[in-house]
Design an enzyme around this catalytic site. Structure first.
Site, PDB file in Angstrom:
ATOM      1  N   THR A 213      48.218  40.282  22.076  1.00 13.69           N
ATOM      2  CA  THR A 213      48.522  39.549  23.065  1.00 13.69           C
ATOM      3  C   THR A 213      46.937  38.801  22.200  1.00 13.69           C
ATOM      4  O   THR A 213      46.371  38.983  21.942  1.00 13.69           O
ATOM      5  CB  THR A 213      48.146  40.160  24.669  1.00 13.69           C
ATOM      6  OG1 THR A 213      46.730  40.944  24.129  1.00 13.69           O
ATOM      7  CG2 THR A 213      48.499  41.744  24.749  1.00 13.69           C
TER       8      THR A 213
ATOM      9  N   TRP B 205      46.241  28.778  48.639  1.00 16.96           N
ATOM     10  CA  TRP B 205      46.430  28.548  46.604  1.00 16.96           C
ATOM     11  C   TRP B 205      47.106  26.971  46.537  1.00 16.96           C
ATOM     12  O   TRP B 205      48.084  26.804  47.354  1.00 16.96           O
ATOM     13  CB  TRP B 205      47.451  29.573  46.983  1.00 16.96           C
ATOM     14  CG  TRP B 205      46.492  30.979  46.638  1.00 16.96           C
ATOM     15  CD1 TRP B 205      47.275  31.931  47.275  1.00 16.96           C
ATOM     16  CD2 TRP B 205      45.931  32.046  45.370  1.00 16.96           C
ATOM     17  NE1 TRP B 205      46.260  33.087  47.175  1.00 16.96           N
ATOM     18  CE2 TRP B 205      45.102  32.861  46.059  1.00 16.96           C
ATOM     19  CE3 TRP B 205      44.329  30.797  44.740  1.00 16.96           C
ATOM     20  CZ2 TRP B 205      43.479  33.753  46.076  1.00 16.96           C
ATOM     21  CZ3 TRP B 205      43.607  31.993  44.138  1.00 16.96           C
ATOM     22  CH2 TRP B 205      43.155  33.591  44.585  1.00 16.96           C
TER      23      TRP B 205
ATOM     24  N   GLU C  36      53.794  41.435  26.219  1.00 23.85           N
ATOM     25  CA  GLU C  36      54.075  42.770  26.880  1.00 23.85           C
ATOM     26  C   GLU C  36      55.741  43.479  27.562  1.00 23.85           C
ATOM     27  O   GLU C  36      56.004  44.217  27.645  1.00 23.85           O
ATOM     28  CB  GLU C  36      53.058  43.563  28.340  1.00 23.85           C
ATOM     29  CG  GLU C  36      51.434  43.352  27.450  1.00 23.85           C
ATOM     30  CD  GLU C  36      51.356  41.971  27.341  1.00 23.85           C
ATOM     31  OE1 GLU C  36      52.086  41.181  27.448  1.00 23.85           O
ATOM     32  OE2 GLU C  36      49.916  42.337  27.996  1.00 23.85           O
TER      33      GLU C  36
ATOM     34  N   LYS D 143      41.989  28.046  43.643  1.00 23.03           N
ATOM     35  CA  LYS D 143      41.798  28.406  45.660  1.00 23.03           C
ATOM     36  C   LYS D 143      40.904  27.002  46.278  1.00 23.03           C
ATOM     37  O   LYS D 143      40.023  27.138  46.200  1.00 23.03           O
ATOM     38  CB  LYS D 143      41.334  29.391  45.784  1.00 23.03           C
ATOM     39  CG  LYS D 143      41.656  29.976  47.319  1.00 23.03           C
ATOM     40  CD  LYS D 143      41.286  31.985  46.841  1.00 23.03           C
ATOM     41  CE  LYS D 143      41.722  32.746  48.178  1.00 23.03           C
ATOM     42  NZ  LYS D 143      41.673  33.975  48.473  1.00 23.03           N
TER      43      LYS D 143
END
Ligand code: AMP
Length: 546
Positions: A183, A442, A326, A437
């Site tokens: 990754t 959000w 992934e 936030k």
């Protein structure tokens, strides 16, 4: 009662033998530093067979990791097959990683050999002392004028001296490791994702489905997406399964070079991250790209305006896909459905800007990241997307990460936050770690930057959180203006006002020359946060006025 069907392994030798048997006459073109080379698949398969012998001669263990440090080339494709078909594990090293990450990854994977393009030697040679397990370096001469270190072997000499492996390649257990890829890890050490033969074969089939890139024998495919990043989206094996002609761009990945190849080889299907297509936009008028029927695009959000510009210029919008290392990586594709038939062109553009529906065999769910509660698919509620399927990782190599990224019932936590509409079309709003936030609510930074990038004078935009005493976090927009244009912060805010909730409006707009990118070309918000971490906003914010 058991089914009475043959239990044959889903393994990459099938991909190789199929190409050898049916598609020997098809072409593989590579734009090397020294000019274009063309081979037939028939000649290429003999080279793969020679390479299989070379791996034995070099003494690579039965499941040894075979590192590659290469551009997209026909010779890289030889390694893509020879390593897994002989039971070894292909380990594609990302040439854009920082040196210390490369050292970590090669040692962690215990690479025994690294095949390196000559033009990339300057990046690898300084690290060679630190790569503890590498016993051989093999140089693939791509015509670059670069000195070869003493003791490094020559790919063509090794191949010429090797007898082609005779007979069928066999991998009996489809769950055997075929390849690995780390990754890009913006936090902590990169983690190894280990693909099996089964996952690689099943995932490649997605490039053939009609609702995806629908590869067929009639196609000419140019994978711009690097072969060192997430299997080049399954295109290399997909092309061999379908029997397409393949054009590899080699080291010159400039928009000009790619546009030239698309035109001269009458490419029908291509794929790459948005940055490359943004760069090519000003060149569209100078090239005849009428052969192109599909442009796969993903890796980061595809701005609606980008897709629309291509639709207007070429009649081909982007085919938007989402996934991650992934997930092999293809997990969703945004193909319009019958329920979209009655929409206006403008509304269709909104759908194309979404990441799309899960592809066959992949399952998705959206959960509240804190409570784990499943969220409704009403396009309003948002949460983390979790994924399950036969080409989705179930753990990292050597258990790194302690399983934190996997749920108890075996789903992958993607770290991406999305809303899903009632037809299952994902709309990614953010990474969990990039969400802003503001006063407990959000703000999706990706959503906000997509809106900013819709401005005709904006080339790129990235939105990050900056500290706010009252609201905890507030958005800062970092904007790159198109060459020759001028813009003021007020113009950006005015443009955004009808498009987003008032309290989403950025408190500040900074003009920058370029959005910093990670090793795989994604916006590096970490770098922006470091740069603007101490940013202070004076006066009331849009949240105060909402
Ligand atoms: P990587 O493992 O380096 O390929 O990065 C995967 C991440 O890239 C995903 O988790 C997303 O955050 C991002 N990504 C990939 N495709 C898209 C897309 N179509 N839209 C938005 N973000 C994307």
């Amino acid at each position: 009662m058991l089914g009475l069907m043959q239990d044959r392994p889903l393994a990459l030798p099938h991909v190789f033998h199929r190409a050898e048997q049916y598609f020997g006459h098809k072409k593989i073109v590579t734009a090397e530093a020294s000019g274009e080379t063309t081979t037939t698949i028939a000649d290429w398969t003999v080279r793969v067979r020679r390479l299989a012998t070379v791996l034995d001669t070099l003494g690579i263990s039965a499941d040894g990791r075979v590192g590659t440090f290469c551009w997209n080339t026909g010779r890289h494709l030889e390694l893509y097959l020879a390593a897994p078909c002989t039971g070894r594990v292909l380990h594609t090293l990302n040439i854009r990683l920082f040196p210390e990450q490369l050292v970590y990854i090669a040692n962690h994977a215990e690479d025994e050999v690294v095949f390196v393009d000559r033009s990339l030697i300057p990046l690898l040679a300084p690290l060679a002392d630190k790569l503890d397990t590498v016993r051989h370096y093999v140089v693939i001469d791509d015509g670059a004028d670069v000195a070869v270190p003493d003791g490094w072997l020559d790919y063509e000499e090794l191949l010429a001296a090797a007898e082609p492996f005779a007979g069928q390649f066999v991998v009996e257990d489809e769950n055997t490791a075929a390849a690995m890829c780390y990754t890009s890890g913006t936090t902590g050490n990169p983690k190894g994702v280990v693909y099996s033969h089964r996952s690689a074969v099943l995932h490649s089939l997605i490039t053939l489905v009609a609702d995806g890139s629908a590869l067929s024998e009639r196609d000419v495919v140019l994978p711009v997406v690097p072969m060192f990043h997430a299997n080049a989206w399954g295109l290399p094996y997909g092309c061999l399964l379908a029997g397409t002609d393949i054009v590899f761009p080699g080291p010159n990945m400039t928009p000009k070079a790619i546009a030239g190849l698309l035109e001269s080889h009458k490419v029908t299907v291509t794929g790459g991250v948005p940055t490359i297509w943004m760069g090519m936009l000003p060149l569209l008028a100078d090239h005849d790209l009428s052969s192109v029927r599909t442009i796969l695009c993903g890796g980061s959000a595809v701005p609606r305006s980008l897709s629309e510009n291509y639709r207007k210029a070429l009649g081909v919008p982007m085919l938007h896909a989402w996934g991650m290392t992934e997930t092999s990586p293809i997990a969703t594709i945004s193909t319009l459905r019958t329920q979209h038939d009655s929409l206006t062109e403008d509304e269709r553009a909104d759908i194309r800007a979404r990441q799309g529906q899960a592809v066959p065999l992949v399952e998705l769910r959206v959960v509240d990241p804190e409570t784990g509660e499943p969220q409704p698919w009403d396009d309003v509620a948002s949460g983390e997307i979790q994924a399950a399927g036969p080409w989705i990782a179930k753990e990292y190599y050597r258990g790194e990460g302690g399983g934190a990224q996997f749920t108890e019932d075996g789903w992958l936590r993607t770290g991406d936050v999305a809303s899903v509409d009632r037809y299952g079309f994902v709309r990614l709003v953010d990474r969990t770690k990039d969400l802003i936030k503001s006063g407990g609510e959000w703000i999706g930074s990706v959503e906000l930057e997509n809106e900013i990038m819709a401005h005709p004078k904006v080339a790129e935009a990235a939105v990050i959180a900056i500290p706010s005493e009252k609201w905890v976090e507030r958005p800062l927009a970092c904007v790159v203006v198109k060459p020759g244009e001028t813009l003021t912060p007020e113009e950006i805010i005015e443009f955004l006002t009808p498009r987003v909730a008032k309290w989403w409006l950025p408190d500040a707009v900074e003009f920058i020359d370029e959005v910093p990118k990670t090793s795989v070309g994604k916006f590096s918000k970490k770098t922006l946060r470091e740069k603007f971490g101490g940013y202070q906003v004076a006066g009331p914010t849009s949240h105060d006025q909402a």
